[in-house]
Motif scaffolding. Sequence first.
Motif, PDB file in Angstrom:
ATOM      1  N   ALA A  26       0.836  -1.199   0.000  1.00 17.22           N
ATOM      2  CA  ALA A  26       0.000   0.000   0.000  1.00 17.22           C
ATOM      3  C   ALA A  26       0.871   1.249   0.000  1.00 17.22           C
ATOM      4  CB  ALA A  26      -0.892  -0.001   1.233  1.00 17.22           C
ATOM      5  N   TRP A  27       0.277   2.329  -0.479  1.00 16.83           N
ATOM      6  CA  TRP A  27       0.888   3.649  -0.353  1.00 16.83           C
ATOM      7  C   TRP A  27       0.101   4.390   0.708  1.00 16.83           C
ATOM      8  CZ3 TRP A  27       5.302   5.783  -2.043  1.00 16.83           C
ATOM      9  CH2 TRP A  27       6.068   4.987  -2.909  1.00 16.83           C
ATOM     10  N   VAL A  28       0.806   4.923   1.710  1.00 22.27           N
ATOM     11  CA  VAL A  28       0.155   5.454   2.903  1.00 22.27           C
ATOM     12  C   VAL A  28       0.600   6.889   3.174  1.00 22.27           C
ATOM     13  CG1 VAL A  28      -0.166   5.136   5.390  1.00 22.27           C
ATOM     14  CG2 VAL A  28       0.057   3.132   3.899  1.00 22.27           C
ATOM     15  N   ALA A  29      -0.381   7.720   3.516  1.00 19.03           N
ATOM     16  CA  ALA A  29      -0.125   9.053   4.063  1.00 19.03           C
ATOM     17  C   ALA A  29      -0.484   8.959   5.538  1.00 19.03           C
ATOM     18  CB  ALA A  29      -0.966  10.108   3.362  1.00 19.03           C
ATOM     19  N   MET A  30       0.457   9.316   6.423  1.00 17.73           N
ATOM     20  CA  MET A  30       0.225   9.151   7.854  1.00 17.73           C
ATOM     21  C   MET A  30       0.606  10.419   8.610  1.00 17.73           C
ATOM     22  SD  MET A  30       1.541   6.177  10.450  1.00 17.73           S
ATOM     23  CE  MET A  30       3.266   6.571  10.246  1.00 17.73           C
ATOM     24  N   TYR A  31      -0.284  10.791   9.522  1.00 24.27           N
ATOM     25  CA  TYR A  31      -0.036  11.923  10.420  1.00 24.27           C
ATOM     26  C   TYR A  31      -0.035  11.379  11.838  1.00 24.27           C
ATOM     27  CZ  TYR A  31      -1.080  15.894  13.422  1.00 24.27           C
ATOM     28  OH  TYR A  31      -1.052  16.817  14.431  1.00 24.27           O
ATOM     29  N   THR A  32       0.993  11.720  12.605  1.00 25.93           N
ATOM     30  CA  THR A  32       1.046  11.338  14.015  1.00 25.93           C
ATOM     31  C   THR A  32       1.410  12.557  14.847  1.00 25.93           C
ATOM     32  OG1 THR A  32       3.364  10.675  13.827  1.00 25.93           O
ATOM     33  CG2 THR A  32       1.729   8.938  13.588  1.00 25.93           C
ATOM     34  N   ALA A  33       0.804  12.633  16.015  1.00 22.92           N
ATOM     35  CA  ALA A  33       1.103  13.739  16.923  1.00 22.92           C
ATOM     36  C   ALA A  33       0.869  13.276  18.353  1.00 22.92           C
ATOM     37  CB  ALA A  33       0.236  14.943  16.612  1.00 22.92           C
ATOM     38  N   GLU A  34       1.695  13.772  19.245  1.00 20.18           N
ATOM     39  CA  GLU A  34       1.540  13.481  20.668  1.00 20.18           C
ATOM     40  C   GLU A  34       1.241  14.770  21.410  1.00 20.18           C
ATOM     41  OE1 GLU A  34       5.153  11.576  21.901  1.00 20.18           O
ATOM     42  OE2 GLU A  34       4.636   9.692  20.928  1.00 20.18           O
ATOM     43  N   GLN A  35       0.362  14.655  22.378  1.00 18.24           N
ATOM     44  CA  GLN A  35       0.031  15.761  23.275  1.00 18.24           C
ATOM     45  C   GLN A  35      -0.441  17.001  22.516  1.00 18.24           C
ATOM     46  OE1 GLN A  35       0.056  15.395  26.784  1.00 18.24           O
ATOM     47  NE2 GLN A  35       0.104  13.308  25.999  1.00 18.24           N
ATOM     48  N   VAL A  36      -1.412  16.804  21.610  1.00 18.01           N
ATOM     49  CA  VAL A  36      -1.984  17.920  20.857  1.00 18.01           C
ATOM     50  C   VAL A  36      -3.421  18.157  21.309  1.00 18.01           C
ATOM     51  CG1 VAL A  36      -0.545  17.618  18.818  1.00 18.01           C
ATOM     52  CG2 VAL A  36      -2.732  16.432  18.966  1.00 18.01           C
ATOM     53  N   LYS A  37      -3.875  19.388  21.149  1.00 13.57           N
ATOM     54  CA  LYS A  37      -5.282  19.703  21.383  1.00 13.57           C
ATOM     55  C   LYS A  37      -6.034  19.292  20.127  1.00 13.57           C
ATOM     56  CE  LYS A  37      -4.566  23.425  24.657  1.00 13.57           C
ATOM     57  NZ  LYS A  37      -4.912  24.801  25.016  1.00 13.57           N
ATOM     58  N   TRP A  38      -6.982  18.380  20.280  1.00 10.26           N
ATOM     59  CA  TRP A  38      -7.693  17.820  19.136  1.00 10.26           C
ATOM     60  C   TRP A  38      -9.191  18.059  19.321  1.00 10.26           C
ATOM     61  CZ3 TRP A  38      -5.412  16.165  14.832  1.00 10.26           C
ATOM     62  CH2 TRP A  38      -6.204  15.521  13.878  1.00 10.26           C
ATOM     63  N   TYR A  39      -9.658  19.168  18.764  1.00 15.85           N
ATOM     64  CA  TYR A  39     -11.065  19.530  18.842  1.00 15.85           C
ATOM     65  C   TYR A  39     -11.592  19.748  17.427  1.00 15.85           C
ATOM     66  CZ  TYR A  39     -10.016  20.353  23.754  1.00 15.85           C
ATOM     67  OH  TYR A  39      -9.615  20.209  25.063  1.00 15.85           O
ATOM     68  N   ASP A  40     -12.793  19.226  17.143  1.00 17.86           N
ATOM     69  CA  ASP A  40     -13.373  19.325  15.808  1.00 17.86           C
ATOM     70  C   ASP A  40     -13.503  20.760  15.308  1.00 17.86           C
ATOM     71  OD1 ASP A  40     -13.595  16.578  15.661  1.00 17.86           O
ATOM     72  OD2 ASP A  40     -15.663  16.544  16.365  1.00 17.86           O
ATOM     73  N   SER A  41     -13.586  21.703  16.208  1.00 22.86           N
ATOM     74  CA  SER A  41     -13.755  23.101  15.810  1.00 22.86           C
ATOM     75  C   SER A  41     -12.434  23.760  15.382  1.00 22.86           C
ATOM     76  CB  SER A  41     -14.365  23.905  16.964  1.00 22.86           C
ATOM     77  OG  SER A  41     -13.499  23.866  18.088  1.00 22.86           O
TER      78      SER A  41
END
Length: 154
Positions: free
Chosen positions: A49-64
């Motif tokens: 497969a060809w993959v695009a990946m985003y990883t983050a630690e300790q981020v504020k993750w709000y839909d807004s």
Amino acid sequence: MGYRSDVVIAVAMGSKKDLDELMAVYALNIFVQKENLIPSWEIGEYEDAWVAMYTAEQVKWYDSYDDVKGFEALTKLAETFWAERNVPYAYRFIRIGEEANDIEISCNESEDDVQGSRLADTLADALYISTEIQNELKFANDNVSDSLTQEGTD
């Protein structure tokens, strides 16, 4: 400081050409441009497969938040590529919050499609939540008991 999460998003396509097209259209998204999100994605080949990946630690993750809207736009765009052009895809999203039971997992794949199912299996095998206990506890009196044992052998 606020509530923080660890996040991973991965979108898998069957070919580099398909992923390149997906990313080119994704780059036109207003939130992607505003937040300069393209450099945040790691892109590469994983198994078949060809993959695009985003990883983050300790981020504020709000839909807004605009950056969150931008990151989530890639999964929606992959769904659109399937609906409009029959380009197989799979995606997997995992968010782990600060609370023990605050875990969110979502995934999707091109429906009724063998390649989409295979891509989803690849992501499921590669991205999962693992809990384990590691014991690195060293008791302060371990040296004392060793020295007592050595003294008693004289």
